[in-house]
Design an enzyme around this catalytic site. Structure first.
Site, mmCIF file in Angstrom:
data_model
loop_
_atom_site.group_PDB
_atom_site.id
_atom_site.type_symbol
_atom_site.label_atom_id
_atom_site.label_comp_id
_atom_site.label_asym_id
_atom_site.label_seq_id
_atom_site.Cartn_x
_atom_site.Cartn_y
_atom_site.Cartn_z
ATOM 1 N N ALA A 152 -1.103 -1.032 -5.769
ATOM 2 C CA ALA A 152 -0.105 -1.142 -6.839
ATOM 3 C C ALA A 152 -0.706 -1.881 -8.016
ATOM 4 O O ALA A 152 -1.891 -2.229 -8.019
ATOM 5 C CB ALA A 152 1.132 -1.863 -6.311
ATOM 6 N N ASN A 153 0.092 -2.128 -9.048
ATOM 7 C CA ASN A 153 -0.337 -2.955 -10.178
ATOM 8 C C ASN A 153 0.847 -3.804 -10.635
ATOM 9 O O ASN A 153 1.946 -3.675 -10.100
ATOM 10 C CB ASN A 153 -0.900 -2.081 -11.305
ATOM 11 C CG ASN A 153 0.137 -1.154 -11.889
ATOM 12 O OD1 ASN A 153 1.109 -1.590 -12.501
ATOM 13 N ND2 ASN A 153 -0.040 0.148 -11.677
#
Ligand code: C5P
Length: 224
Positions: A29-30
């Site tokens: 993810a970010n």
């Protein structure tokens, strides 16, 4: 015009991060919060547009008056965007993962004495570039974002041409700017004629100002 300058216009907005599964229980993810994209969706709706927001996983509530579709991966985000066509305006504010993982069907197990597993990364589709391609369903106005840490305008100008979009909203995401995950944004808007610097504003104000520019574009005399 006036109160509802984008009445009868259809808009598509992407926002948030994507989650790319590694195995059934893990993902890449970010740190995108979705704040700027959700604000743009809300401002477009306030201007009278019929808005579809395609959102990756966020903690934000669905904006009122916006059709919100929740997706997890970049591939699902592209599919949802294509379902939302045709539209007049597309704003790609999502922080889409550049790669997905060649996914393991079962949870990856630790094995004593074994080296750690390697993740095999596969490129994701570029949603902005795909929506920008010449096609009968190409939105009249496609807006992308460029998050840069240096040479912001130069890199964003090159990105506009590479992606084939009409405008780029460029911002400085170096840690000292406090923009990524923060409440404010300071941007340069790049179009075919050049670049305009905006002062540091609340993300909702950036959204309102961008939507005012979009409304001016659609309501200028040389656009039907
Ligand atoms: O290439 P880069 O990630 O810097 O480009 C950023 C712009 O492209 C943003 O508008 C983002 O939403 C869009 N993008 C996309 N799909 C990708 C990668 C980026 O729509 N796979």
């Amino acid at each position: 015009e006036g109160e509802q300058p984008l009445a009868d216009r259809r808009a598509l907005v992407t926002a948030g991060p994507t989650h790319e599964p590694i195995d059934p229980v893990r993902y890449l993810a970010n740190r995108s919060s979705g704040t700027q994209g959700y604000a743009i969706a809300r401002a477009l709706a306030a201007a009278g547009a019929d808005v579809t927001l395609v959102s990756g996983p966020t903690t934000l509530p669905d904006p009122p008056g916006v059709h919100t579709l929740r997706v997890e991966t970049a591939r699902a985000m592209l599919a949802a965007c294509q379902q939302a066509l045709p539209c007049d305006i597309a704003v790609c504010a999502a922080a889409v993962a550049d790669w997905h993982v060649a996914e393991a069907p079962q949870k990856i197990k630790k094995a004593a004495g074994q080296p750690p597993p390697a993740l095999h990364l596969v490129p994701n589709p570029d949603i902005l570039a795909t929506l920008s391609q010449p096609a009968p369903t190409r939105p009249r106005l496609v807006v992308g974002f460029a998050a840069e840490t240096e040479h912001v305008v130069e890199h964003a100008t090159a990105k506009r041409l590479r992606k084939g979009c009409d405008w780029i909203v460029a911002n400085d995401v170096s840690p000292e700017s406090g923009i990524m995950g923060g409440a404010e944004n300071e941007i340069d808007l790049i179009d075919a004629t050049g670049c305009t610097h905006w002062p540091r504003l609340d993300k909702m104000q950036v959204a309102q100002r961008l939507v005012a520019r979009i409304a001016a574009f659609f309501n200028s005399p040389h656009v039907d």
